[in-house]
Design a protein around this motif. Sequence first.
Motif, PDB file in Angstrom:
ATOM      1  N   ALA A  51      31.205 -15.139  52.552  1.00 23.19           N
ATOM      2  CA  ALA A  51      30.309 -14.275  51.770  1.00 23.19           C
ATOM      3  C   ALA A  51      31.104 -13.354  50.844  1.00 23.19           C
ATOM      4  CB  ALA A  51      29.426 -13.454  52.715  1.00 23.19           C
ATOM      5  N   VAL A  52      32.189 -12.770  51.374  1.00 17.86           N
ATOM      6  CA  VAL A  52      33.032 -11.882  50.567  1.00 17.86           C
ATOM      7  C   VAL A  52      33.655 -12.655  49.405  1.00 17.86           C
ATOM      8  CG1 VAL A  52      35.179 -10.538  50.563  1.00 17.86           C
ATOM      9  CG2 VAL A  52      33.517 -10.229  52.409  1.00 17.86           C
ATOM     10  N   THR A  53      34.191 -13.839  49.696  1.00 16.82           N
ATOM     11  CA  THR A  53      34.837 -14.651  48.658  1.00 16.82           C
ATOM     12  C   THR A  53      33.834 -15.049  47.571  1.00 16.82           C
ATOM     13  OG1 THR A  53      36.373 -15.508  50.304  1.00 16.82           O
ATOM     14  CG2 THR A  53      36.201 -16.733  48.248  1.00 16.82           C
ATOM     15  N   ALA A  54      32.641 -15.488  47.994  1.00 14.97           N
ATOM     16  CA  ALA A  54      31.611 -15.903  47.034  1.00 14.97           C
ATOM     17  C   ALA A  54      31.159 -14.716  46.183  1.00 14.97           C
ATOM     18  CB  ALA A  54      30.421 -16.515  47.774  1.00 14.97           C
ATOM     19  N   GLY A  55      31.035 -13.549  46.829  1.00 10.40           N
ATOM     20  CA  GLY A  55      30.633 -12.349  46.097  1.00 10.40           C
ATOM     21  C   GLY A  55      31.658 -11.961  45.036  1.00 10.40           C
ATOM     22  N   LYS A  56      32.933 -12.040  45.402  1.00 10.44           N
ATOM     23  CA  LYS A  56      34.003 -11.706  44.442  1.00 10.44           C
ATOM     24  C   LYS A  56      34.025 -12.702  43.281  1.00 10.44           C
ATOM     25  CE  LYS A  56      37.006  -9.105  47.544  1.00 10.44           C
ATOM     26  NZ  LYS A  56      38.224  -9.090  48.362  1.00 10.44           N
ATOM     27  N   ALA A  57      33.760 -13.967  43.588  1.00  9.13           N
ATOM     28  CA  ALA A  57      33.729 -14.989  42.531  1.00  9.13           C
ATOM     29  C   ALA A  57      32.574 -14.724  41.565  1.00  9.13           C
ATOM     30  CB  ALA A  57      33.603 -16.379  43.154  1.00  9.13           C
ATOM     31  N   ARG A  90      31.855 -10.427  35.069  1.00 17.10           N
ATOM     32  CA  ARG A  90      32.779  -9.649  34.216  1.00 17.10           C
ATOM     33  C   ARG A  90      33.251 -10.492  33.033  1.00 17.10           C
ATOM     34  NH1 ARG A  90      34.665  -7.850  39.157  1.00 17.10           N
ATOM     35  NH2 ARG A  90      36.420  -9.313  39.162  1.00 17.10           N
ATOM     36  N   ALA A  91      33.579 -11.743  33.315  1.00 15.76           N
ATOM     37  CA  ALA A  91      34.067 -12.628  32.247  1.00 15.76           C
ATOM     38  C   ALA A  91      32.995 -12.837  31.180  1.00 15.76           C
ATOM     39  CB  ALA A  91      34.497 -13.968  32.834  1.00 15.76           C
ATOM     40  N   ALA A  92      31.731 -12.785  31.600  1.00 14.77           N
ATOM     41  CA  ALA A  92      30.622 -12.972  30.662  1.00 14.77           C
ATOM     42  C   ALA A  92      30.270 -11.670  29.943  1.00 14.77           C
ATOM     43  CB  ALA A  92      29.410 -13.511  31.408  1.00 14.77           C
ATOM     44  N   GLY A  93      31.018 -10.587  30.254  1.00 12.86           N
ATOM     45  CA  GLY A  93      30.768  -9.299  29.591  1.00 12.86           C
ATOM     46  C   GLY A  93      29.526  -8.593  30.074  1.00 12.86           C
ATOM     47  N   ARG A  94      29.148  -8.842  31.339  1.00 12.32           N
ATOM     48  CA  ARG A  94      27.908  -8.236  31.865  1.00 12.32           C
ATOM     49  C   ARG A  94      28.181  -7.072  32.813  1.00 12.32           C
ATOM     50  NH1 ARG A  94      23.288 -12.764  32.613  1.00 12.32           N
ATOM     51  NH2 ARG A  94      23.485 -13.718  30.554  1.00 12.32           N
ATOM     52  N   GLY A  95      29.238  -6.356  32.586  1.00 12.23           N
ATOM     53  CA  GLY A  95      29.534  -5.196  33.425  1.00 12.23           C
ATOM     54  C   GLY A  95      30.529  -5.515  34.518  1.00 12.23           C
ATOM     55  N   SER A  96      30.586  -4.636  35.535  1.00  7.32           N
ATOM     56  CA  SER A  96      31.616  -4.754  36.578  1.00  7.32           C
ATOM     57  C   SER A  96      31.364  -5.923  37.519  1.00  7.32           C
ATOM     58  CB  SER A  96      31.669  -3.463  37.398  1.00  7.32           C
ATOM     59  OG  SER A  96      30.515  -3.355  38.215  1.00  7.32           O
ATOM     60  N   VAL A 125      27.121  -5.488  41.422  1.00  9.42           N
ATOM     61  CA  VAL A 125      25.777  -5.686  41.974  1.00  9.42           C
ATOM     62  C   VAL A 125      25.513  -7.165  42.249  1.00  9.42           C
ATOM     63  CG1 VAL A 125      23.308  -5.432  41.549  1.00  9.42           C
ATOM     64  CG2 VAL A 125      24.872  -3.573  40.947  1.00  9.42           C
ATOM     65  N   ILE A 126      25.781  -8.024  41.276  1.00  6.83           N
ATOM     66  CA  ILE A 126      25.543  -9.456  41.489  1.00  6.83           C
ATOM     67  C   ILE A 126      26.462  -9.995  42.595  1.00  6.83           C
ATOM     68  CG2 ILE A 126      27.134 -10.220  39.628  1.00  6.83           C
ATOM     69  CD1 ILE A 126      23.831 -11.939  40.671  1.00  6.83           C
ATOM     70  N   GLY A 127      27.697  -9.496  42.634  1.00  5.18           N
ATOM     71  CA  GLY A 127      28.619  -9.908  43.697  1.00  5.18           C
ATOM     72  C   GLY A 127      28.092  -9.546  45.067  1.00  5.18           C
ATOM     73  N   GLY A 128      27.572  -8.326  45.191  1.00  2.00           N
ATOM     74  CA  GLY A 128      27.009  -7.875  46.461  1.00  2.00           C
ATOM     75  C   GLY A 128      25.776  -8.653  46.860  1.00  2.00           C
ATOM     76  N   MET A 176      23.169   1.021  45.476  1.00  2.46           N
ATOM     77  CA  MET A 176      22.196   0.348  46.338  1.00  2.46           C
ATOM     78  C   MET A 176      22.964  -0.638  47.223  1.00  2.46           C
ATOM     79  SD  MET A 176      19.039  -0.033  43.665  1.00  2.46           S
ATOM     80  CE  MET A 176      18.668   1.333  42.549  1.00  2.46           C
ATOM     81  N   PRO A 177      22.313  -1.229  48.242  1.00  2.15           N
ATOM     82  CA  PRO A 177      23.067  -2.019  49.224  1.00  2.15           C
ATOM     83  C   PRO A 177      24.004  -3.073  48.625  1.00  2.15           C
ATOM     84  CG  PRO A 177      20.878  -1.612  50.055  1.00  2.15           C
ATOM     85  CD  PRO A 177      20.905  -1.035  48.672  1.00  2.15           C
ATOM     86  N   ALA A 178      23.593  -3.761  47.560  1.00  2.00           N
ATOM     87  CA  ALA A 178      24.458  -4.803  46.975  1.00  2.00           C
ATOM     88  C   ALA A 178      25.739  -4.201  46.420  1.00  2.00           C
ATOM     89  CB  ALA A 178      23.704  -5.560  45.882  1.00  2.00           C
ATOM     90  N   GLY A 179      25.620  -3.105  45.661  1.00  2.00           N
ATOM     91  CA  GLY A 179      26.795  -2.464  45.081  1.00  2.00           C
ATOM     92  C   GLY A 179      27.705  -1.871  46.145  1.00  2.00           C
ATOM     93  N   ILE A 180      27.099  -1.317  47.194  1.00  2.00           N
ATOM     94  CA  ILE A 180      27.879  -0.724  48.295  1.00  2.00           C
ATOM     95  C   ILE A 180      28.654  -1.822  49.036  1.00  2.00           C
ATOM     96  CG2 ILE A 180      27.682   0.475  50.520  1.00  2.00           C
ATOM     97  CD1 ILE A 180      25.176   1.899  49.277  1.00  2.00           C
ATOM     98  N   THR A 181      27.986  -2.950  49.278  1.00  2.00           N
ATOM     99  CA  THR A 181      28.639  -4.087  49.953  1.00  2.00           C
ATOM    100  C   THR A 181      29.843  -4.554  49.138  1.00  2.00           C
ATOM    101  OG1 THR A 181      26.525  -4.742  50.925  1.00  2.00           O
ATOM    102  CG2 THR A 181      28.272  -6.411  50.881  1.00  2.00           C
ATOM    103  N   SER A 182      29.661  -4.682  47.822  1.00  2.00           N
ATOM    104  CA  SER A 182      30.761  -5.083  46.933  1.00  2.00           C
ATOM    105  C   SER A 182      31.943  -4.137  47.057  1.00  2.00           C
ATOM    106  CB  SER A 182      30.291  -5.068  45.477  1.00  2.00           C
ATOM    107  OG  SER A 182      30.057  -6.359  45.016  1.00  2.00           O
ATOM    108  N   ALA A 183      31.656  -2.830  47.049  1.00  2.00           N
ATOM    109  CA  ALA A 183      32.731  -1.833  47.120  1.00  2.00           C
ATOM    110  C   ALA A 183      33.495  -1.956  48.432  1.00  2.00           C
ATOM    111  CB  ALA A 183      32.145  -0.423  46.974  1.00  2.00           C
TER     112      ALA A 183
END
Length: 412
Positions: free
Chosen positions: A15-21, A27-33, A36-39, A94-101
Amino acid sequence: MAGNTEPLSPRAKLAVTAGKAAAAVSRAAGRGSGSVIGGRVALKLDPDLLARLARHLDVILVSATNGKTTTTRLIAEALRASGPVVSNALGANMPAGITSALAGGSDAKYGVIEVDEKYLSGVARDTTPKAIALLNLSRDQLDRAAETRMLAEHWREGLAGSKALIIANADDPLIVWAASSSANVVWVAAGQEWKDDAWSCPSCGGVMQRPGEDWFCAECGFRRPTPSWALSGDHVLDPHGSAWPIKLQLPGRANRANATTSAAVAAAFGVPPQVALERMFSVQAVAGRYDVVTFMERELRLLLAKNPAGWLETFSLIDPPPTPVIMSVNARGADGTDTSWLWDVDYTRLAGHPIFVLGDRKLDLAVRLEVAGLDFQVCESLDEAVRTAPPGRIEVIANYTAFQDLRRRVGN
């Protein structure tokens, strides 16, 4: 406990690896950090991932209507005196962003986490925090977050029985009522400039009495608790009565209040006030807030104000007239789509400033300024406003998505 770095299960690792990917693709698409989507991707693969990632950390949660991003940053700086810190410093709260962090902090001792008001109880349940800092509650995004007393009631119910140490603002009746369900509370006199959401007693509905800095309900006896920490001018007063100087690069009374709460949190983890406050000096800007940038050969200071309480504090920061002021207001999903809050802001405080108005809802703001009897100019873009503004540093005040738009335009 901190230091118990129990290995993640294969599912959690995936889950962590998929989230980071997913974050990297965003980021590569220029859609921010991409946090949230990673989380979101990570939580989809392992719904318990947030709890697993928090297990080895001493978690500190920070929630409020205003000041939570800055306070999170100040607490994180202070606690680095005692060990490595992982934090959602960019405000994905929110939970997704916190999980990512947390996924990026496997070696950390502390997790210092900003939490959106609506999600506090759920995140506290998942992360078993050692401490929770509660700063203030005021009207904000009423279409999403509901009215303030309802939010305070959710907090009160969610915090009942929590083993966390609650560090709470004694000057906000809504915060006091929410925190009073907890067994272990440290009260901080951090002040409350905006009082218009706390004229009725959250406990019984009676009218609050506010003699001086004190407050109480004459009907049920609910009253301001005695604080053990306090902001006094440019000093933090600790529970022993010692006064510690606050030296910040961040401007204004609100940030001194944030530093006071942060010092109280740091002390709970063994970091002395002097050490904590000295470390906070290194914070110059928080996710672009308070940054001074050069744009079109002019100096602009970027200030974020999302709701009436935030605008009130921001007006106290700006340079005196005739400093030009640019204001930008949007009403997109992240801002809240209801702009009726503009009528709660006392814009007469801007009298004497040349004012320039832009943003998606510039005409809503223009009507409000017209009623306030202020002179202003409506502009189509930041470039036009800067070009038209008289000489001197320009104060730029914007709400959430308008602030992000401005940061992109000035390359910040």
